[in-house]
Design a protein around this motif. Structure first.
Motif, PDB file in Angstrom:
ATOM      1  N   UNK A 209       1.020  -1.318   0.127  1.00  0.00           N
ATOM      2  CA  UNK A 209       0.047  -0.262  -0.188  1.00  0.00           C
ATOM      3  C   UNK A 209       1.222   1.318   0.276  1.00  0.00           C
ATOM      4  N   UNK A 210       0.724   1.526  -1.042  1.00  0.00           N
ATOM      5  CA  UNK A 210       1.715   3.009  -0.966  1.00  0.00           C
ATOM      6  C   UNK A 210       2.035   3.653   0.274  1.00  0.00           C
ATOM      7  N   UNK A 211       0.298   4.443   0.587  1.00  0.00           N
ATOM      8  CA  UNK A 211       0.569   5.387   1.348  1.00  0.00           C
ATOM      9  C   UNK A 211       0.625   5.078   2.156  1.00  0.00           C
ATOM     10  N   UNK A 212       0.405   3.748   3.026  1.00  0.00           N
ATOM     11  CA  UNK A 212       1.066   2.968   4.121  1.00  0.00           C
ATOM     12  C   UNK A 212       2.671   3.527   4.584  1.00  0.00           C
ATOM     13  N   UNK A 213       2.988   2.649   2.822  1.00  0.00           N
ATOM     14  CA  UNK A 213       4.335   2.867   2.616  1.00  0.00           C
ATOM     15  C   UNK A 213       5.209   4.689   3.376  1.00  0.00           C
ATOM     16  N   UNK A 214       4.532   5.439   2.649  1.00  0.00           N
ATOM     17  CA  UNK A 214       5.276   6.715   2.874  1.00  0.00           C
ATOM     18  C   UNK A 214       4.743   7.663   3.657  1.00  0.00           C
ATOM     19  N   UNK A 215       3.623   6.380   4.590  1.00  0.00           N
ATOM     20  CA  UNK A 215       3.799   6.949   6.371  1.00  0.00           C
ATOM     21  C   UNK A 215       4.990   6.674   7.294  1.00  0.00           C
ATOM     22  N   UNK A 216       4.808   5.533   6.761  1.00  0.00           N
ATOM     23  CA  UNK A 216       6.010   4.924   7.577  1.00  0.00           C
ATOM     24  C   UNK A 216       7.558   4.744   6.821  1.00  0.00           C
ATOM     25  N   UNK A 217       7.557   5.421   5.820  1.00  0.00           N
ATOM     26  CA  UNK A 217       8.531   6.266   5.810  1.00  0.00           C
ATOM     27  C   UNK A 217       8.861   7.649   6.708  1.00  0.00           C
ATOM     28  N   UNK A 218       7.889   8.387   6.652  1.00  0.00           N
ATOM     29  CA  UNK A 218       8.206   9.639   8.146  1.00  0.00           C
ATOM     30  C   UNK A 218       8.021   9.018   8.989  1.00  0.00           C
ATOM     31  N   UNK A 219       7.645   8.800   9.364  1.00  0.00           N
ATOM     32  CA  UNK A 219       8.255   7.598  10.993  1.00  0.00           C
ATOM     33  C   UNK A 219       9.538   7.463  11.021  1.00  0.00           C
ATOM     34  N   UNK A 220       9.911   6.433   9.846  1.00  0.00           N
ATOM     35  CA  UNK A 220      11.176   6.567  10.242  1.00  0.00           C
ATOM     36  C   UNK A 220      11.813   7.283   9.579  1.00  0.00           C
TER      37      UNK A 220
END
Length: 288
Positions: A209-220
């Motif tokens: 899920x690309x949207x979820x991936x963007x959120x994870x990258x921001x958190x990381x």
């Protein structure tokens, strides 16, 4: 072919017999059992394949990369005395895979960077020989408790560059995320590694899920800029040696920082004990 605890796996050519203790794991090509050899009494991991050709291929790959300490040592290839199945005999690695480990423990930033260093080194060795691993996932990575090493326990997924990837796990598969073809190449491996590092640091399972991936990258990025940069380099498909150099240099910095903290704490503890001793000595002399 159904194999149960207590069954005997007997080699057609070696004549050696292995008593099944328990099932260790199962992949797309075979099932791995913990066994006890009835000839020498030692424990071995025996992987049984329905297809003899698959057994021969994995045996050849294990031999080809036997110089790497991260790969299980393989002792032999044989056919089962009964039926048409083949099997390989490997060293038994005492430990847990990363999937099981993460259910009980959370990894630190330093741990995740260290894991990235080992896996980048290993992928680099595969790539030199023209192979993509194509099956990088926590279940295939063991923590060897005896040797204190990360070990890869299934290299049956190795594919020559340019071949279509047939055995894959969707969440580590570039094509499932819509970021490229399901084809064995350097960038395919690096994308899978990037997702794996995100999971290890976040403690969350990544679904395509690309949207979820963007959120994870921001958190990381907030948690660890270093891991974020490694993941970004992996997603861009940069040269594996360049990514390794970056990860390794930062891992050394993490170790140096930890060593300085340990040194400071040791000095602080020593000074504290000296002052405590002096205080007790003065107090004792006072009451006398």
């Amino acid at each position: 072919m159904r194999i149960r605890e207590g069954d005997i796996i007997k080699g057609r050519w070696s004549k050696k017999s292995y008593e099944v203790i328990k099932k260790l794991g199962e992949g797309g090509l075979g099932i791995v059992f913990l066994t006890k050899c009835m000839d020498d009494g030692q424990k071995y991991a025996v992987k049984v394949f329905d297809n003899v050709m698959n057994a021969a291929r994995e045996y050849r790959l294990l031999k080809e990369f036997s110089h790497l300490q991260y790969i299980p040592y393989v002792y032999g290839l044989d056919d089962m005395l009964s039926g048409q199945a083949g099997f390989i005999v490997m060293e038994y690695i005492h430990g847990d895979n990363l999937q099981s480990f993460l259910k009980c423990y959370k990894l630190s930033v330093k741990n995740v960077i260290g894991i990235s260093v080992v896996l980048l080194k290993l992928l680099g060795e595969f790539h030199k020989k023209g192979y993509a691993y194509a099956d990088l996932k926590p279940e295939n990575i063991m923590i060897d408790k005896n040797k204190k090493l990360l070990r890869i326990v299934d290299i049956g997924g190795l594919m020559k560059f340019g071949m279509g990837v047939k055995e894959y796990t969707p969440r580590f598969d570039r094509a499932s995320w819509g970021y490229g073809l399901r084809k064995a190449d350097r960038a395919y491996d690096l994308f899978g590694l990037g997702i794996l590092l995100l999971e290890l640091l976040s403690g969350r399972r990544c679904n395509p899920d690309r949207c979820e991936l963007k959120d994870l990258l921001r958190n990381i990025k907030f948690t660890s800029p270093v891991v974020y940069n490694i993941v970004e380099m992996c997603f861009k498909g940069e040269d594996v040696n360049r990514v390794f150099d970056y990860a390794y240099s930062n891992y050394k910095k993490e170790n140096m920082a930890a060593a300085k903290i340990d040194k400071f704490l040791n000095i602080f503890l020593t000074v504290g004990l000296v002052f405590l001793f002096l205080f007790v000595l003065i107090w004792y002399n006072t009451i006398l």
